[in-house]
Design a protein around this motif. Structure first.
Motif, short mmCIF file in Angstrom:
data_model
loop_
_atom_site.label_atom_id
_atom_site.label_comp_id
_atom_site.label_asym_id
_atom_site.label_seq_id
_atom_site.Cartn_x
_atom_site.Cartn_y
_atom_site.Cartn_z
N SER A 100 0.83 -1.20 0.00
CA SER A 100 0.00 0.00 0.00
C SER A 100 0.87 1.26 0.00
CB SER A 100 -0.93 0.00 1.22
OG SER A 100 -1.86 1.06 1.15
N ILE A 101 1.90 1.25 0.81
CA ILE A 101 2.83 2.39 0.87
C ILE A 101 3.60 2.53 -0.44
CG2 ILE A 101 4.89 3.28 2.03
CD1 ILE A 101 3.80 2.02 4.63
N ALA A 102 3.91 1.38 -1.06
CA ALA A 102 4.60 1.40 -2.36
C ALA A 102 3.72 2.05 -3.42
CB ALA A 102 4.97 -0.03 -2.77
N PHE A 103 2.44 1.74 -3.42
CA PHE A 103 1.50 2.38 -4.36
C PHE A 103 1.41 3.88 -4.08
CE2 PHE A 103 -0.51 -1.93 -5.05
CZ PHE A 103 -0.24 -1.97 -6.40
N PHE A 123 3.83 5.66 -2.99
CA PHE A 123 5.09 6.20 -3.54
C PHE A 123 4.98 6.36 -5.05
CE2 PHE A 123 9.48 5.57 -5.13
CZ PHE A 123 10.06 6.70 -4.56
N VAL A 124 4.40 5.35 -5.72
CA VAL A 124 4.18 5.44 -7.17
C VAL A 124 3.29 6.64 -7.50
CG1 VAL A 124 3.13 4.29 -9.17
CG2 VAL A 124 4.53 2.97 -7.56
N TYR A 125 2.26 6.82 -6.71
CA TYR A 125 1.35 7.95 -6.89
C TYR A 125 2.11 9.28 -6.80
CZ TYR A 125 -2.60 11.10 -5.98
OH TYR A 125 -3.52 12.14 -6.02
N SER A 126 3.00 9.37 -5.82
CA SER A 126 3.77 10.60 -5.64
C SER A 126 4.75 10.83 -6.80
CB SER A 126 4.53 10.57 -4.30
OG SER A 126 5.53 9.58 -4.31
N LEU A 127 5.29 9.75 -7.35
CA LEU A 127 6.18 9.87 -8.51
C LEU A 127 5.41 10.39 -9.73
CD1 LEU A 127 8.41 6.65 -8.32
CD2 LEU A 127 9.05 8.99 -7.73
#
Length: 280
Positions: free
Chosen positions: A56-59, A61-65
């Motif tokens: 969930s945190i990885a997603f 991070f992807v969102y922020s990228l």
């Protein structure tokens, strides 16, 4: 949210946070010692919960990228959803204030019987109560400002750091308690508070930004905070609703406050809008 990759990653954060919540709920019912909060069976489930939350945190991070490609802003003034969220969150911080005062009172009374007080544990809890009350007051000011009154919360410079001070005190309180990675609740709370501190710092930075720009890091901490809050605080609330509250171990934090902080973070992200691409 017109950008499809951003929508997918945002939706993925929500789905994985819900999955982590129900896995934790199942673990509380079946495999947790109510006295200690430690898992007493099927340790693999613990790491599955950590893995789903990490995803969930990885997603997030992807969102922020993906958000780095756009110039994004947020307009609080007149936003009814943010206004209501601020008032509800303010009430939850007042609840935490009452809860921490109660914790301090119980601790002092129990310590009097033993003639011993650990001030390194009592002081963070007492200051957490103080900053919870100040945060409650600050959020009311923010709500009035959002409603479009003559009050402008941006003028309260030092007050922008009050929510951060609450989180820092909570972090100190956690560090004085028994901390173990295998204690799912204490570990998830620690991760939650770290994300909370990051989110409040980003909020303070955004308030001081004259261009009202929302940085990608703010989105990462907002969605990560929601995932952490949802995964373990809602699980405790579901235990109470389902009548299984007797199985819960006693904790010094307020699950309702944590959950509403997470919801407020995601509401703020939903209020963010894209103005243009960075290259334009």
């Amino acid at each position: 949210m017109k950008n499809k990759p951003m929508f997918f990653s945002f939706f993925a954060v929500i789905i994985t946070a819900i999955a982590a919540c129900f896995l934790r709920f199942f673990q509380l019912i079946r495999f947790t010692d109510s006295q200690t909060g430690f898992v007493i069976g099927d340790n693999k489930l613990t790491y599955i919960i950590y893995g789903v939350l990490a995803l969930s945190i990885a997603f997030a991070f992807v969102y922020s990228l993906l958000a780095r490609r756009y110039v994004r802003k947020i307009n609080f003034i007149g936003n009814k959803l943010i206004y209501a969220s601020l008032l509800i969150l303010s009430a939850s911080f007042f609840f935490d204030f009452v809860h921490q005062v109660y914790n301090c009172q119980n601790y002092i009374l129990s310590s009097d019987k033993q003639s011993y007080i650990e001030y390194n544990y009592l002081f963070p809890m007492a200051f957490q109560a103080l900053f919870a009350l100040l945060t409650c007051f600050y959020l009311i000011i923010c709500a009035k400002s959002v409603r479009g009154t003559m009050i402008d919360f941006k003028n309260f410079k030092f007050f922008h750091l009050v929510p951060l001070a609450w989180g820092f005190c909570r972090l100190l309180a956690i560090m004085t308690e028994i901390f173990d990675v295998e204690s799912v609740e204490s570990f998830l709370e620690f991760v939650f508070v770290v994300f909370y501190c990051g989110f409040t710092l980003c909020c303070a930075s955004s308030v001081d930004d004259e261009n009202k720009l929302i940085k990608p890091s703010s989105s990462f901490f907002a969605l990560g905070l929601f995932a952490c809050a949802f995964s373990f605080s809602l699980a405790r609330i579901l235990m109470i609703i389902s009548g299984e509250f007797a199985k819960l171990n006693q904790v010094s934090f307020s699950s309702v406050t944590y959950l509403l902080i997470g919801f407020f973070a995601v509401m703020c992200e939903l209020a963010v809008y894209i103005t243009k691409k960075v290259s334009e």
